[in-house]
Design a protein around this motif. Structure first.
Motif, PDB file in Angstrom:
ATOM      1  N   CYS A 190       0.875  -1.074   0.095  1.00  0.00           N
ATOM      2  CA  CYS A 190       0.128   0.193  -0.094  1.00  0.00           C
ATOM      3  C   CYS A 190       0.873   1.261  -0.009  1.00  0.00           C
ATOM      4  O   CYS A 190       1.898   1.108   0.888  1.00  0.00           O
ATOM      5  CB  CYS A 190      -0.726   0.205   1.158  1.00  0.00           C
ATOM      6  N   MET A 191       0.514   2.000  -0.749  1.00  0.00           N
ATOM      7  CA  MET A 191       1.043   3.686  -0.635  1.00  0.00           C
ATOM      8  C   MET A 191       0.749   4.323   0.595  1.00  0.00           C
ATOM      9  O   MET A 191      -0.519   3.923   0.865  1.00  0.00           O
ATOM     10  CB  MET A 191       0.983   4.169  -2.039  1.00  0.00           C
ATOM     11  N   SER A 192       1.303   4.902   1.128  1.00  0.00           N
ATOM     12  CA  SER A 192       0.702   6.064   2.261  1.00  0.00           C
ATOM     13  C   SER A 192       1.281   7.422   1.839  1.00  0.00           C
ATOM     14  O   SER A 192       2.382   7.774   1.573  1.00  0.00           O
ATOM     15  CB  SER A 192       1.170   5.414   3.522  1.00  0.00           C
ATOM     16  N   VAL A 193       0.248   8.317   2.065  1.00  0.00           N
ATOM     17  CA  VAL A 193       0.744   9.786   2.000  1.00  0.00           C
ATOM     18  C   VAL A 193       1.788  10.026   3.533  1.00  0.00           C
ATOM     19  O   VAL A 193       1.683   9.203   4.382  1.00  0.00           O
ATOM     20  CB  VAL A 193      -0.262  10.673   2.185  1.00  0.00           C
ATOM     21  N   GLY A 194       2.420  11.070   3.420  1.00  0.00           N
ATOM     22  CA  GLY A 194       3.387  11.353   4.486  1.00  0.00           C
ATOM     23  C   GLY A 194       2.653  12.444   5.146  1.00  0.00           C
ATOM     24  O   GLY A 194       1.882  13.362   4.707  1.00  0.00           O
ATOM     25  N   SER A 195       3.152  12.657   6.553  1.00  0.00           N
ATOM     26  CA  SER A 195       2.845  14.129   7.030  1.00  0.00           C
ATOM     27  C   SER A 195       3.291  15.111   6.618  1.00  0.00           C
ATOM     28  O   SER A 195       4.442  15.187   6.010  1.00  0.00           O
ATOM     29  CB  SER A 195       3.059  14.101   8.549  1.00  0.00           C
ATOM     30  N   GLY A 196       2.839  16.410   6.758  1.00  0.00           N
ATOM     31  CA  GLY A 196       3.416  17.465   5.901  1.00  0.00           C
ATOM     32  C   GLY A 196       2.700  17.527   4.621  1.00  0.00           C
ATOM     33  O   GLY A 196       3.118  18.447   3.788  1.00  0.00           O
ATOM     34  N   VAL A 197       1.859  16.706   4.270  1.00  0.00           N
ATOM     35  CA  VAL A 197       1.272  16.682   2.930  1.00  0.00           C
ATOM     36  C   VAL A 197      -0.204  16.930   3.105  1.00  0.00           C
ATOM     37  O   VAL A 197      -0.881  16.442   4.217  1.00  0.00           O
ATOM     38  CB  VAL A 197       1.272  15.456   2.094  1.00  0.00           C
ATOM     39  N   LEU A 198      -0.830  17.978   2.666  1.00  0.00           N
ATOM     40  CA  LEU A 198      -2.188  18.317   2.852  1.00  0.00           C
ATOM     41  C   LEU A 198      -3.234  17.144   3.322  1.00  0.00           C
ATOM     42  O   LEU A 198      -3.679  17.140   4.329  1.00  0.00           O
ATOM     43  CB  LEU A 198      -2.705  19.230   1.851  1.00  0.00           C
ATOM     44  N   MET A 199      -3.328  16.334   2.355  1.00  0.00           N
ATOM     45  CA  MET A 199      -4.234  15.082   2.514  1.00  0.00           C
ATOM     46  C   MET A 199      -3.780  14.543   3.624  1.00  0.00           C
ATOM     47  O   MET A 199      -4.641  13.913   4.710  1.00  0.00           O
ATOM     48  CB  MET A 199      -4.439  14.211   1.086  1.00  0.00           C
ATOM     49  N   GLY A 200      -2.549  14.099   4.076  1.00  0.00           N
ATOM     50  CA  GLY A 200      -2.309  13.494   5.107  1.00  0.00           C
ATOM     51  C   GLY A 200      -2.707  14.381   6.410  1.00  0.00           C
ATOM     52  O   GLY A 200      -2.989  13.756   7.408  1.00  0.00           O
ATOM     53  N   ASP A 201      -2.286  15.609   6.387  1.00  0.00           N
ATOM     54  CA  ASP A 201      -2.654  16.519   7.372  1.00  0.00           C
ATOM     55  C   ASP A 201      -3.928  16.543   7.888  1.00  0.00           C
ATOM     56  O   ASP A 201      -4.245  16.969   9.064  1.00  0.00           O
ATOM     57  CB  ASP A 201      -1.691  17.802   7.150  1.00  0.00           C
ATOM     58  N   LEU A 202      -4.938  16.161   6.746  1.00  0.00           N
ATOM     59  CA  LEU A 202      -6.175  16.359   7.324  1.00  0.00           C
ATOM     60  C   LEU A 202      -6.704  15.365   8.023  1.00  0.00           C
ATOM     61  O   LEU A 202      -7.579  15.595   8.934  1.00  0.00           O
ATOM     62  CB  LEU A 202      -7.111  16.329   5.835  1.00  0.00           C
TER      63      LEU A 202
END
Length: 373
Positions: free
Chosen positions: A217-229
């Motif tokens: 699975c891919m995962s977004v990182g923190s500091g990225v808007l979608m992840g920070d939501l």
């Protein structure tokens, strides 16, 4: 010279001094988000936008955004979204120079100058093109570095939008949009702050960008808007301690061992041909639901608590940030946000601010959790 004439000459002289000392009434001036002064003699009428999503923001500020745009970077936008914006005014839209520019290194000053813009708007990503900015300004073309999309993480999330409204002479509309967004953000963040003060356990969330185009699975990182939501809505972002940059691959074994409580995939029409999560303009809800089911049946996700407890969701990657924040909050904490209705928020945006609302499927909630009464 008679006393009357002397008084008249004196008055005229004083009026002249006042006029000289006053700034030109037509001049518009802002400080952009790079700290640069941007001056226009009049509201911008021939604008170049480097960020594809800026057309959406302009459609909130201006009834017919195409009439003010001379050139536009449409990079990454699918044909369905483009067709929607074209339908507002096909004649004006077809006059826009449609460019495909994938980064600041390919932002060509001469190409922009040839289109004779009276304002070039770059987001912070394209704002890295320092030499291009210098060349444009040498040619007498004002450049504003502004992130028009509201960054809900910032102290003033609508700063770029409001400054853009000033540059096109729509300051009041900019304030109205900003007030709407600020009010909806506060409703979420204030309750989440109380939740955290109570030291309540927060759910673990796996957010997979462009879900389904590869193995789990891919995962977004923190500091990225979608992840920070996820963080703003009161969740723990799975993999944030090891993911660097926009996103990274997590092994299926890591996901199973971490056992997320909630899975949220992001999708769009741009990954439809690759078997990805299907969301966006003109998407049929049944087709969208079927794509989410395919995505969550992959090894790695299917073995998690999120799948077993039917807490798997899909969200359009290009949706309004405030609607996405409300969606995520209701998925993570359905009882705390039982009175929050993202569909009503989207409907109000469309009714109050959009010249022509987008229609389609922008999120999937296949097994809605009952809300508290």
């Amino acid at each position: 010279m008679s006393g009357t004439i002397k008084r008249w000459v004196s008055a005229a002289w004083l009026i002249g001094l006042l006029l000289i000392s006053l700034p030109a009434s037509a001049q518009i001036e802002i400080i952009d988000q790079a700290g640069r002064t941007v001056r226009l003699a009049q509201p911008a009428q021939r604008i170049f936008f480097a960020e594809p999503g800026d057309f959406t923001i302009m459609a909130m500020l201006e009834e017919n955004p195409a009439r003010r745009i001379v050139a536009w970077n449409r990079w990454r936008l699918d044909k369905h979204t483009l067709a929607h914006w074209r339908s507002i005014d096909p004649v004006a839209f077809d006059k826009i120079k449609q460019l495909v520019i994938d980064g600041p290194q390919n932002l060509n000053a001469e190409m922009l100058i040839a289109n004779q813009p009276d304002l070039v708007v770059l987001d912070r990503f394209f704002g890295a093109a320092k030499q291009t900015i210098s060349r444009l300004e040498q040619a007498g073309i004002p450049v504003a570095v502004l992130n028009l999309e509201a960054d809900l993480r910032e102290r003033n999330p609508t700063e770029g939008l409001e400054k853009m409204a000033i540059l096109i002479g729509r300051e009041q509309r900019g304030r109205e949009v900003a007030e709407f967004i600020d009010r909806h953000v506060a409703r979420i963040t204030q309750r989440v702050a109380t939740l955290k003060n109570q030291q309540t356990a927060l759910p673990k969330v796996l957010m997979e960008p462009h879900a389904g185009i590869g193995p789990c699975c891919m995962s977004v990182g923190s500091g990225v808007l979608m992840g920070d939501l996820i963080l703003m809505a009161g969740g723990k972002l799975l993999g944030s301690d090891i993911v660097e940059g926009l996103s990274a691959q997590l092994s299926a074994e890591y996901v199973i061992a971490s056992d997320p409580d909630i899975y949220i995939g992001t999708g769009g029409r741009h990954i439809e041909a690759r078997g990805g999560l299907l969301l966006g303009p003109d998407v049929d809800p049944a087709a969208s639901l079927a794509s989410l089911q395919r995505v969550t049946q992959r090894v790695g996700i299917a073995q998690t608590s999120a799948a077993r407890n039917q807490r798997t969701y899909g969200i359009w990657h290009s949706g309004y940030p405030i609607v996405n924040l409300e969606l995520i909050a209701t998925w993570l904490h359905p009882e705390l946000f039982g009175d929050v209705d993202p569909a009503a928020t989207l409907a109000e945006i469309n009714q109050r601010f959009m010249a022509k609302p987008l229609t389609g499927t922008f999120w999937i909630t296949p097994h809605p959790t009952p809300k508290a009464h």
